[in-house]
Design an enzyme around this catalytic site. Structure first.
Site, PDB file in Angstrom:
ATOM      1  N   SER A 107     -29.300 -31.647   5.399  1.00 42.64           N
ATOM      2  CA  SER A 107     -30.139 -30.426   4.888  1.00 42.64           C
ATOM      3  C   SER A 107     -29.161 -29.600   4.082  1.00 42.64           C
ATOM      4  O   SER A 107     -28.069 -29.452   4.521  1.00 42.64           O
ATOM      5  CB  SER A 107     -30.676 -29.779   6.099  1.00 42.64           C
ATOM      6  OG  SER A 107     -31.238 -28.766   5.641  1.00 42.64           O
ATOM      7  N   SER A 118     -22.026 -19.598   2.571  1.00 43.70           N
ATOM      8  CA  SER A 118     -22.838 -18.573   3.351  1.00 43.70           C
ATOM      9  C   SER A 118     -23.982 -18.053   2.159  1.00 43.70           C
ATOM     10  O   SER A 118     -24.110 -17.295   1.492  1.00 43.70           O
ATOM     11  CB  SER A 118     -21.867 -17.280   3.236  1.00 43.70           C
ATOM     12  OG  SER A 118     -22.846 -16.316   3.982  1.00 43.70           O
ATOM     13  N   LEU A 172     -29.811 -19.570   3.567  1.00 39.93           N
ATOM     14  CA  LEU A 172     -31.302 -20.287   3.513  1.00 39.93           C
ATOM     15  C   LEU A 172     -31.984 -19.538   2.543  1.00 39.93           C
ATOM     16  O   LEU A 172     -33.365 -19.804   2.584  1.00 39.93           O
ATOM     17  CB  LEU A 172     -31.945 -19.802   4.972  1.00 39.93           C
ATOM     18  CG  LEU A 172     -31.351 -20.651   6.187  1.00 39.93           C
ATOM     19  CD1 LEU A 172     -32.083 -20.073   7.465  1.00 39.93           C
ATOM     20  CD2 LEU A 172     -31.483 -22.039   5.920  1.00 39.93           C
ATOM     21  N   CYS A 231     -28.121 -22.210  12.058  1.00 41.69           N
ATOM     22  CA  CYS A 231     -27.876 -21.781  10.869  1.00 41.69           C
ATOM     23  C   CYS A 231     -26.918 -20.577  11.154  1.00 41.69           C
ATOM     24  O   CYS A 231     -27.063 -19.449  11.616  1.00 41.69           O
ATOM     25  CB  CYS A 231     -28.536 -21.455   9.908  1.00 41.69           C
ATOM     26  SG  CYS A 231     -28.096 -20.693   8.329  1.00 41.69           S
ATOM     27  N   LYS A 271     -31.651 -29.652  15.471  1.00 43.67           N
ATOM     28  CA  LYS A 271     -30.319 -29.693  15.021  1.00 43.67           C
ATOM     29  C   LYS A 271     -29.208 -28.636  15.320  1.00 43.67           C
ATOM     30  O   LYS A 271     -29.701 -27.483  15.418  1.00 43.67           O
ATOM     31  CB  LYS A 271     -30.274 -29.336  13.303  1.00 43.67           C
ATOM     32  CG  LYS A 271     -28.939 -29.325  12.745  1.00 43.67           C
ATOM     33  CD  LYS A 271     -29.297 -29.700  11.232  1.00 43.67           C
ATOM     34  CE  LYS A 271     -27.548 -29.593  10.393  1.00 43.67           C
ATOM     35  NZ  LYS A 271     -27.646 -29.765   9.001  1.00 43.67           N
ATOM     36  N   ILE A 328     -23.384 -32.164  13.752  1.00 41.01           N
ATOM     37  CA  ILE A 328     -23.295 -30.672  13.956  1.00 41.01           C
ATOM     38  C   ILE A 328     -23.512 -30.174  12.545  1.00 41.01           C
ATOM     39  O   ILE A 328     -23.641 -30.504  11.565  1.00 41.01           O
ATOM     40  CB  ILE A 328     -21.785 -30.356  14.225  1.00 41.01           C
ATOM     41  CG1 ILE A 328     -20.706 -30.764  13.336  1.00 41.01           C
ATOM     42  CG2 ILE A 328     -21.422 -31.021  15.714  1.00 41.01           C
ATOM     43  CD1 ILE A 328     -19.463 -30.276  13.458  1.00 41.01           C
ATOM     44  N   ASN A 329     -24.062 -28.762  12.853  1.00 39.83           N
ATOM     45  CA  ASN A 329     -24.218 -27.813  11.581  1.00 39.83           C
ATOM     46  C   ASN A 329     -22.973 -27.324  11.420  1.00 39.83           C
ATOM     47  O   ASN A 329     -22.037 -27.933  12.237  1.00 39.83           O
ATOM     48  CB  ASN A 329     -25.183 -26.746  12.208  1.00 39.83           C
ATOM     49  CG  ASN A 329     -25.729 -25.799  10.840  1.00 39.83           C
ATOM     50  OD1 ASN A 329     -25.062 -25.999   9.822  1.00 39.83           O
ATOM     51  ND2 ASN A 329     -27.045 -25.826  10.763  1.00 39.83           N
TER      52      ASN A 329
END
Lengths: 267, 305
Positions: free
Chosen positions: B24, B73, B76, B133, B168, B194-195
């Site tokens: 993602s 950064s 989203l 996130c 996630k 991992i994120n």
């Protein structure tokens, strides 16, 4: 599909043309055929994992017959330093052409193209492209700004019929003393009363802000080519944003790098 | 005789012809990379993170290169769930591979509403619930740092959907196993990790942090050993399938994650460096299995003894 090509292109030239400014030519026929002025290549500068990301570099010229694509770049960090050391005969890992280029004038237009420093690179391609269609009767004045005489490049690449070139240096050591935007204001003054010219510009942000301000004050159409750090270069990561004049952000790589001046906020 | 390698894997009901997905936030909504290859060759596609309402994202700069990695950064930026359904789902629904929607929210209620809305899409394969996130003011990572809040979010999504749920997870925690266990007990059908790792960079000219939110998410080859260790730990703690990601750049990296116990892997930052990396990784895994005379299933967790 396949507007963008991933290629391992042969490097046929990579030479220093001014201090830390390099002119590279690669063979990439598919890119040469598709590219338009203002688009860029996304280049893997090294072979190892550091530096990791590709570097976006403007296209400075193309030749559909020979399949050559040219770039002119300045060495600023590790990626471009590695690129400058890449030898002819080696391959270049490149993606392109990427982004939206400069909208070209139709006919009978007067184009004033303002560039600062390495921003000269895409301007060479643009001026040449406009001048290559003499039947359209467009005229071009390019104004190139540099800090000092030793930094000047590009003049020799712009010797086409229909293209006038003016050089400015900040210290007056070559050409006019002052900023290219001072000359833009003067040219617009001289042009008063005739059809509005079209302004194109690429260079440092303060210069683009000034160009935008001048164009807005005289209500003249202007197209700006922006620069931003990029990761993917293709519009997937949303890393290279510029504030939109309307709402949210635009992607420099995909929506740009060329924007109509009113579309984006530069501060 | 040449061994016919079986690369297929089923994760919580998601049938994949190979174990390589795209992560993602690194693949947009699938349009950008279709210039380079037929994305139907992927095992599955995971969308950019979606929130209930559209989100503008963070002011630039949003990316910064680091040794063998990068900080981001982005915050989203996305068209919101309705925008996704109108603008992106029509072309995504035509793909022949499973499409997994990644969702995020400021509140538990946001996750619930987003999950519910997406559940109406015929053909959507699963939801990946992003409780990790690091780049938003509220929600995101905050939900993934405590087992209780992770449980609460996954439970709310579970109540909203019958689609398979992939939780996630964030690596920015002390006890990853507890978070994974909480997610599974709340109804998660699979875990992905991992994120990004929380990091930062400072501009020595301006003497200020590079990013407006100061901290940003580190990804790329530099994080791979950390990701691999955490995948190992989570595979030890839970019985559901695990999707491993974090710095996977080559097929050898992918094989390591599978040997550690991951049933599938996701390619993230490597897409930016090499647009055809996922295909090369699929081919590499296939050639490796061919050489070993084994199938994918034999490889999963094989390093665990």
């Amino acid at each position: 599909m396949n507007n963008t090509v991933a290629a391992l292109a042969d490097i046929v030239q990579n030479k220093e043309i001014a201090p830390n400014i390099y002119h590279m030519k690669i063979k990439a026929l598919d890119i040469a055929k598709k590219a338009v002025p203002g688009q860029f290549l996304h280049i893997r500068c090294g072979k190892t994992l550091s530096p990791l990301l590709r570097r976006p570099i403007s296209i400075a010229d193309t030749d559909e017959k020979t399949g050559c694509v040219e770039i002119i770049y300045r060495v600023v960090g590790e990626g471009t330093r590695l690129l400058s050391q890449t030898l002819t005969g080696h391959k270049l890992d490149v993606i392109g052409p990427l982004g939206n280029g400069f909208p070209l004038p139709e006919k009978d237009a007067h184009c004033i193209i303002v560039a600062g420093g390495i921003g000269t690179a895409p301007i060479i391609y643009l001026a040449k492209k406009i001048a290559s269609e003499p039947k359209n009767k467009n005229s071009v004045t390019t104004v190139l700004g540099f800090t000092t005489k030793s930094e000047v490049f590009g003049e020799g690449y712009l010797k086409f019929p229909g293209v006038e070139t003016i050089i400015a240096t900040d210290d007056g050591s070559y050409g006019y003393k002052g900023f290219p935007t001072d000359i833009l204001e003067r040219l617009l003054q001289e042009h008063m009363g005739k059809t509005d010219p079209i302004i194109y510009s690429c260079g440092p942000k303060p210069m683009l802000i000034k160009v935008k301000e001048i164009a807005a004050s005289k209500n003249i159409r202007a197209y700006l080519s922006l620069e931003e750090h990029m990761a993917c270069g293709v519009g997937a990561c949303l890393g290279c944003s510029v504030k939109s004049s309307r709402k949210g952000y635009k992607k420099v790589c995909k929506d740009g790098p060329v924007f109509e001046a009113g579309e984006v906020e530069l501060c | 005789m040449k061994h016919d390698v079986d690369l297929s894997v089923n994760i919580a009901g998601i049938n994949m012809k190979n174990p390589v997905m795209v992560a993602s936030g690194t693949f947009g909504f699938g349009r950008e990379y279709s210039d380079f290859y037929d994305i139907n060759k992927l095992g599955a596609l995971v969308t950019k993170g979606l929130t209930f309402m559209p989100k503008n994202g963070n002011p630039p700069p949003r990316v910064h290169e680091t040794p063998a990695g990068m900080l981001n950064s982005v915050g989203l930026e996305n068209p919101g769930v309705q925008g996704f359904i109108e603008e992106e789902w029509p072309h995504l629904s035509e793909l022949a591979i499973p499409v997994i929607a990644n969702i995020d929210g400021d509140t538990v209620e946001d996750y619930h509403k987003t999950a519910k809305k997406l559940s109406s899409l015929e053909g959507l394969a699963a939801l990946e619930v992003n409780i990790s996130c690091p780049n938003v003011e509220k929600g995101g990572l905050a939900f993934g740092q405590e087992p209780e809040s992770a449980f609460e979010v996954i439970k709310a999504v579970r109540e909203a959907t019958r689609l398979p749920i992939i939780a996630k997870l964030s690596p920015n925690v002390t006890h990853i196993q507890k978070i994974a266990e909480a997610a599974v007990s709340a109804g998660a059908d699979a875990i992905s990790l991992i994120n990004t790792l929380l990091g930062m960079a400072i501009d020595i000219d301006t003497q200020q942090p590079i990013f407006s939110r100061k901290f940003a998410g580190l990804s790329g080859p530099a994080v791979k050993p950390v990701a691999l260790r955490m995948v190992w730990e989570v595979c030890e703690a839970v019985d559901v399938p695990v999707i491993g990601m974090g710095g996977i750049t080559t097929w050898q990296d992918a094989v390591e994650f599978i040997l550690a116990g991951a049933s599938a892997v996701a390619i993230g930052t490597a897409n930016f460096v090499n647009p055809t990396a996922p295909l090369e990784i699929i081919e590499g895994i296939k050639a490796y299995l061919d050489m070993k005379g084994r199938n994918l299933q034999d490889l999963i967790g094989a390093a665990r003894g």
